[in-house]
Design a protein around this motif. Structure first.
Motif, mmCIF file in Angstrom:
data_model
loop_
_atom_site.group_PDB
_atom_site.id
_atom_site.type_symbol
_atom_site.label_atom_id
_atom_site.label_comp_id
_atom_site.label_asym_id
_atom_site.label_seq_id
_atom_site.Cartn_x
_atom_site.Cartn_y
_atom_site.Cartn_z
ATOM 1 N N GLN A 377 0.833 -1.211 0.000
ATOM 2 C CA GLN A 377 0.000 0.000 0.000
ATOM 3 C C GLN A 377 0.863 1.254 0.000
ATOM 4 O OE1 GLN A 377 -3.578 -0.049 0.337
ATOM 5 N NE2 GLN A 377 -3.415 -2.229 -0.017
ATOM 6 N N LEU A 378 1.932 1.217 0.814
ATOM 7 C CA LEU A 378 2.751 2.417 1.006
ATOM 8 C C LEU A 378 4.104 2.017 1.566
ATOM 9 C CD1 LEU A 378 2.321 5.718 1.206
ATOM 10 C CD2 LEU A 378 2.385 5.248 3.633
ATOM 11 N N PHE A 379 5.133 2.745 1.179
ATOM 12 C CA PHE A 379 6.418 2.638 1.893
ATOM 13 C C PHE A 379 6.957 4.040 2.119
ATOM 14 C CE2 PHE A 379 7.602 1.733 -2.636
ATOM 15 C CZ PHE A 379 8.392 2.832 -2.887
ATOM 16 N N GLN A 380 7.728 4.184 3.197
ATOM 17 C CA GLN A 380 8.255 5.514 3.546
ATOM 18 C C GLN A 380 9.581 5.348 4.285
ATOM 19 O OE1 GLN A 380 6.407 8.531 6.458
ATOM 20 N NE2 GLN A 380 5.303 8.940 4.566
ATOM 21 N N TRP A 381 10.561 6.162 3.911
ATOM 22 C CA TRP A 381 11.882 6.103 4.538
ATOM 23 C C TRP A 381 11.869 6.816 5.893
ATOM 24 C CZ3 TRP A 381 15.673 3.039 2.849
ATOM 25 C CH2 TRP A 381 15.701 2.661 1.504
ATOM 26 N N ASP A 382 12.601 6.245 6.834
ATOM 27 C CA ASP A 382 12.927 6.914 8.095
ATOM 28 C C ASP A 382 13.649 8.217 7.740
ATOM 29 O OD1 ASP A 382 14.358 7.769 10.380
ATOM 30 O OD2 ASP A 382 14.612 5.740 11.126
ATOM 31 N N PRO A 383 13.236 9.378 8.295
ATOM 32 C CA PRO A 383 13.877 10.646 7.911
ATOM 33 C C PRO A 383 15.318 10.795 8.367
ATOM 34 C CG PRO A 383 12.264 11.004 9.654
ATOM 35 C CD PRO A 383 12.118 9.586 9.241
ATOM 36 N N ALA A 389 9.966 1.705 6.098
ATOM 37 C CA ALA A 389 8.761 1.131 6.704
ATOM 38 C C ALA A 389 7.753 0.853 5.598
ATOM 39 C CB ALA A 389 8.179 2.087 7.731
ATOM 40 N N ILE A 390 7.082 -0.301 5.704
ATOM 41 C CA ILE A 390 6.185 -0.762 4.640
ATOM 42 C C ILE A 390 4.872 -1.212 5.266
ATOM 43 C CG2 ILE A 390 5.904 -2.457 2.761
ATOM 44 C CD1 ILE A 390 9.182 -2.722 3.301
ATOM 45 N N CYS A 391 3.743 -0.919 4.596
ATOM 46 C CA CYS A 391 2.468 -1.503 5.021
ATOM 47 C C CYS A 391 1.756 -2.106 3.810
ATOM 48 C CB CYS A 391 1.594 -0.493 5.738
ATOM 49 S SG CYS A 391 1.108 0.936 4.777
ATOM 50 N N THR A 392 1.024 -3.193 4.059
ATOM 51 C CA THR A 392 0.366 -3.937 2.964
ATOM 52 C C THR A 392 -1.121 -4.138 3.230
ATOM 53 O OG1 THR A 392 0.897 -6.090 3.938
ATOM 54 C CG2 THR A 392 2.527 -5.145 2.430
ATOM 55 N N GLY A 393 -1.713 -3.320 4.110
ATOM 56 C CA GLY A 393 -3.151 -3.423 4.352
ATOM 57 C C GLY A 393 -3.546 -4.572 5.256
ATOM 58 N N ASN A 394 -2.563 -5.187 5.957
ATOM 59 C CA ASN A 394 -2.891 -6.218 6.942
ATOM 60 C C ASN A 394 -2.497 -5.715 8.328
ATOM 61 O OD1 ASN A 394 -0.127 -6.357 6.839
ATOM 62 N ND2 ASN A 394 -0.007 -8.481 6.167
ATOM 63 N N GLN A 417 -6.022 -2.983 10.427
ATOM 64 C CA GLN A 417 -5.328 -3.140 9.146
ATOM 65 C C GLN A 417 -4.569 -1.851 8.831
ATOM 66 O OE1 GLN A 417 -8.570 -4.282 6.497
ATOM 67 N NE2 GLN A 417 -8.073 -6.429 6.809
ATOM 68 N N VAL A 418 -3.260 -1.955 8.726
ATOM 69 C CA VAL A 418 -2.414 -0.773 8.506
ATOM 70 C C VAL A 418 -2.503 -0.367 7.032
ATOM 71 C CG1 VAL A 418 -0.124 0.223 8.803
ATOM 72 C CG2 VAL A 418 -0.867 -1.632 10.309
ATOM 73 N N LEU A 419 -3.186 0.763 6.776
ATOM 74 C CA LEU A 419 -3.369 1.256 5.406
ATOM 75 C C LEU A 419 -2.366 2.345 5.053
ATOM 76 C CD1 LEU A 419 -7.271 1.519 5.312
ATOM 77 C CD2 LEU A 419 -5.847 -0.354 4.477
ATOM 78 N N SER A 420 -1.834 3.027 6.087
ATOM 79 C CA SER A 420 -0.878 4.103 5.845
ATOM 80 C C SER A 420 -0.014 4.274 7.090
ATOM 81 C CB SER A 420 -1.624 5.396 5.517
ATOM 82 O OG SER A 420 -0.716 6.424 5.166
ATOM 83 N N LEU A 421 1.071 5.013 6.939
ATOM 84 C CA LEU A 421 1.952 5.278 8.082
ATOM 85 C C LEU A 421 2.702 6.580 7.843
ATOM 86 C CD1 LEU A 421 5.084 4.438 7.038
ATOM 87 C CD2 LEU A 421 4.155 2.170 7.329
ATOM 88 N N CYS A 422 3.177 7.188 8.938
ATOM 89 C CA CYS A 422 4.018 8.381 8.801
ATOM 90 C C CYS A 422 5.040 8.405 9.934
ATOM 91 C CB CYS A 422 3.188 9.664 8.774
ATOM 92 S SG CYS A 422 2.125 9.929 10.201
ATOM 93 N N TRP A 423 6.280 8.737 9.600
ATOM 94 C CA TRP A 423 7.384 8.770 10.557
ATOM 95 C C TRP A 423 7.362 10.068 11.359
ATOM 96 C CZ3 TRP A 423 10.867 5.033 11.787
ATOM 97 C CH2 TRP A 423 11.029 3.961 10.912
ATOM 98 N N HIS A 424 7.795 9.967 12.611
ATOM 99 C CA HIS A 424 8.118 11.146 13.397
ATOM 100 C C HIS A 424 9.448 11.686 12.890
ATOM 101 C CE1 HIS A 424 9.557 13.390 16.981
ATOM 102 N NE2 HIS A 424 8.277 13.664 17.143
ATOM 103 N N ASP A 428 12.379 7.864 15.613
ATOM 104 C CA ASP A 428 12.293 6.831 16.645
ATOM 105 C C ASP A 428 10.847 6.394 16.925
ATOM 106 O OD1 ASP A 428 11.379 9.012 18.007
ATOM 107 O OD2 ASP A 428 13.050 9.141 19.417
ATOM 108 N N SER A 429 9.874 6.889 16.140
ATOM 109 C CA SER A 429 8.501 6.404 16.255
ATOM 110 C C SER A 429 7.767 6.695 14.958
ATOM 111 C CB SER A 429 7.781 7.058 17.434
ATOM 112 O OG SER A 429 7.655 8.445 17.230
ATOM 113 N N MET A 430 6.633 6.032 14.769
ATOM 114 C CA MET A 430 5.798 6.322 13.597
ATOM 115 C C MET A 430 4.340 6.044 13.937
ATOM 116 S SD MET A 430 6.838 3.219 11.059
ATOM 117 C CE MET A 430 7.367 1.657 11.727
ATOM 118 N N ALA A 431 3.466 6.746 13.236
ATOM 119 C CA ALA A 431 2.027 6.538 13.396
ATOM 120 C C ALA A 431 1.569 5.519 12.363
ATOM 121 C CB ALA A 431 1.283 7.859 13.206
#
Length: 449
Positions: A377-383, A389-394, A417-424, A428-431
């Motif tokens: 669904q989404l991937f995002q690099w640690d800043p 970090a990767i999520c696949t809707g599970n 089900q993790v549909l999205s994510l965002c890094w702090h 050291d943390s993410m939503a």
């Protein structure tokens, strides 16, 4: 790795403040601001309708809430909770809203892209910019916040206008050699503006700050063209993902192609590590099993856990044949992102939806392929470091770093089900965001290092 409790959420609207001290989330028409350290509620604001978009100002002092259906934007202050601002576009309607880099002006795009209205929070003055182009990436600010580029369409031609953000004076205005401009993006150093054409024609143009055309690049003709574009953090490379399932890398000296990355369905090179996600059923101690089982025990009993195995090459990845007679076919490079240290590039080929490709930018070679059980669904690099970090809707979140990769079950009751994510911003943390809830995932200090 630790997880917070679950909080309610609507429309995946959850964002950390730029200074990293606060977290804003929405539940229908309510905006909730929490302290990042203890997740205690700092402020609770009530809007006039269901919130459809939120954005922090650059200094983290204000939050913009857009209600596109009502044509209204409401702005809230963290320092002065009693102060608020309401902007009503009236019959002109509203399709997009964003902050200017100074955090004191709001840019509203009216329906049918008739104009952009610039509202000042300080002087309450209003400015209008006519003829904005109806495209997804039509406004771009330089990283230092000094200049804004705006894509325009007038007399059946595409133009770019460059504005000085401090006083909204027009700096440059020039036409572009595009049929139907699709997007614009500044290089991180603010010296070069990339402009790309409609997906019907492969063309990308590079302009300097004074409007000079530095270079034009076209890889092929008579086929679907550019699908995604990303600058490297150092501004040295421009990655262009296209519908032919390739990424082409341009260099910043000659603006010529230095290499292209292919995304075949079969990985045959023995030097490439392929991590394959495998399901494993949880072990259950039957002696200690209560009947009926407790809720927490029941959820762990029926949730399948997973781990990564290293596959032996050759590996055949799951390939989805696109439907050729429909618009926006699921083919080509739909997502690509450079790591913050400039060392890696992560890509996703939409017709191999379960795989992520990670390329070594220094060697310009494929480094790792991750094959997931479900579509990415989404991937995002640690800043702060090369960690993806990767999520696949599970109900799992996945992390990759050069040291390896890990699959982590989110320990929540029910169906999270993790549909999205965002890094702090600290890394050291993410939503982790699901359809109706969110939680915070904390990474241990050893993991952070």
């Amino acid at each position: 790795m630790n997880f917070s409790e679950v909080f309610k959420l609507s429309s995946l609207l959850c964002k950390f403040s730029p200074d990293g001290k606060s977290l804003a989330s929405c539940v229908q028409y309510r905006l909730i601001v929490r302290d990042v350290n203890n997740l205690q509620i700092l402020q609770l604001y009530t809007c006039l309708d269901q919130i459809q978009y939120i954005e922090w100002s650059s200094d983290s002092l204000f939050i913009l809430c857009a209600m596109y259906k009502r044509g209204i934007v409401q702005v809230w202050s963290l320092e002065q909770p009693d102060w608020h601002c309401k902007i009503d576009e009236g019959s002109a309607g509203l399709v997009a809203s964003c902050w200017s880099p100074d955090g004191r002006h709001i840019l509203n795009t009216t329906e049918f892209y008739l104009r952009i209205t610039v509202w000042s929070l300080c002087t309450k003055s209003v400015s209008y910019i006519k003829y904005p182009k109806a495209c997804q990436h039509g406004i771009a600010f330089t990283k230092d916040g000094r200049y804004m580029a705006l894509a325009e369409r007038r007399d059946c031609k595409d133009f770019i206008s460059l504005f000085v953000c401090s006083d909204w004076q027009l700096l440059r205005h020039f036409d572009t050699e595009t049929q139907d401009l699709s997007g614009i993006e500044w290089a991180p150093n603010g010296c070069v503006l990339a402009v790309w054409d409609t997906c019907l024609e492969y063309k990308i143009l590079l302009y300097s700050l004074d409007g000079r055309l530095l270079s034009t690049y076209s890889a092929y003709e008579w086929s679907l063209g550019i699908k995604s574009v990303a600058w490297s953090p150092s501004s040295q490379f421009l990655a262009i993902g296209s519908y032919d399932e390739k990424v082409r890398i341009l260099n910043h000296v000659t603006w010529k192609k230095i290499t292209e990355f292919e995304h075949p369905a079969t990985i045959a090179n023995p030097k490439i590590i392929v991590y394959k996600e495998m399901e494993k059923s949880p072990r259950v101690e039957t002696e200690s099993l209560a009947f009926p089982p407790a809720r927490a025990q029941a959820s762990s009993l029926f949730s399948t856990q997973s781990k990564y195995d290293i596959s032996q090459v050759p590996v055949s990845l799951q390939y989805v044949k696109p439907v050729a007679d429909r618009a926006n076919p699921r083919i080509g490079i739909g997502m690509l992102a450079f790591s913050p240290d400039n060392c890696f590039l992560a890509t996703k080929n939409d017709n191999i939806p379960n795989a992520i490709w990670i390329w070594d930018v220094q060697k310009l070679k494929l480094f790792v392929v991750l094959e997931q059980l479900y579509a990415v669904q989404l991937f995002q690099w640690d800043p702060r470091q090369p960690r993806l970090a990767i999520c696949t809707g599970n109900s799992k979140v996945y992390l990759w770093s050069p040291a390896g990769c890990v699959s982590v079950q989110v320990p929540m009751e029910g169906d999270f089900q993790v549909l999205s994510l965002c890094w702090h911003s600290s890394g050291d943390s993410m939503a982790l965001l699901s359809k109706d809830n969110f939680c915070i995932c904390y990474l241990e200090r050893e993991e952070v290092k």
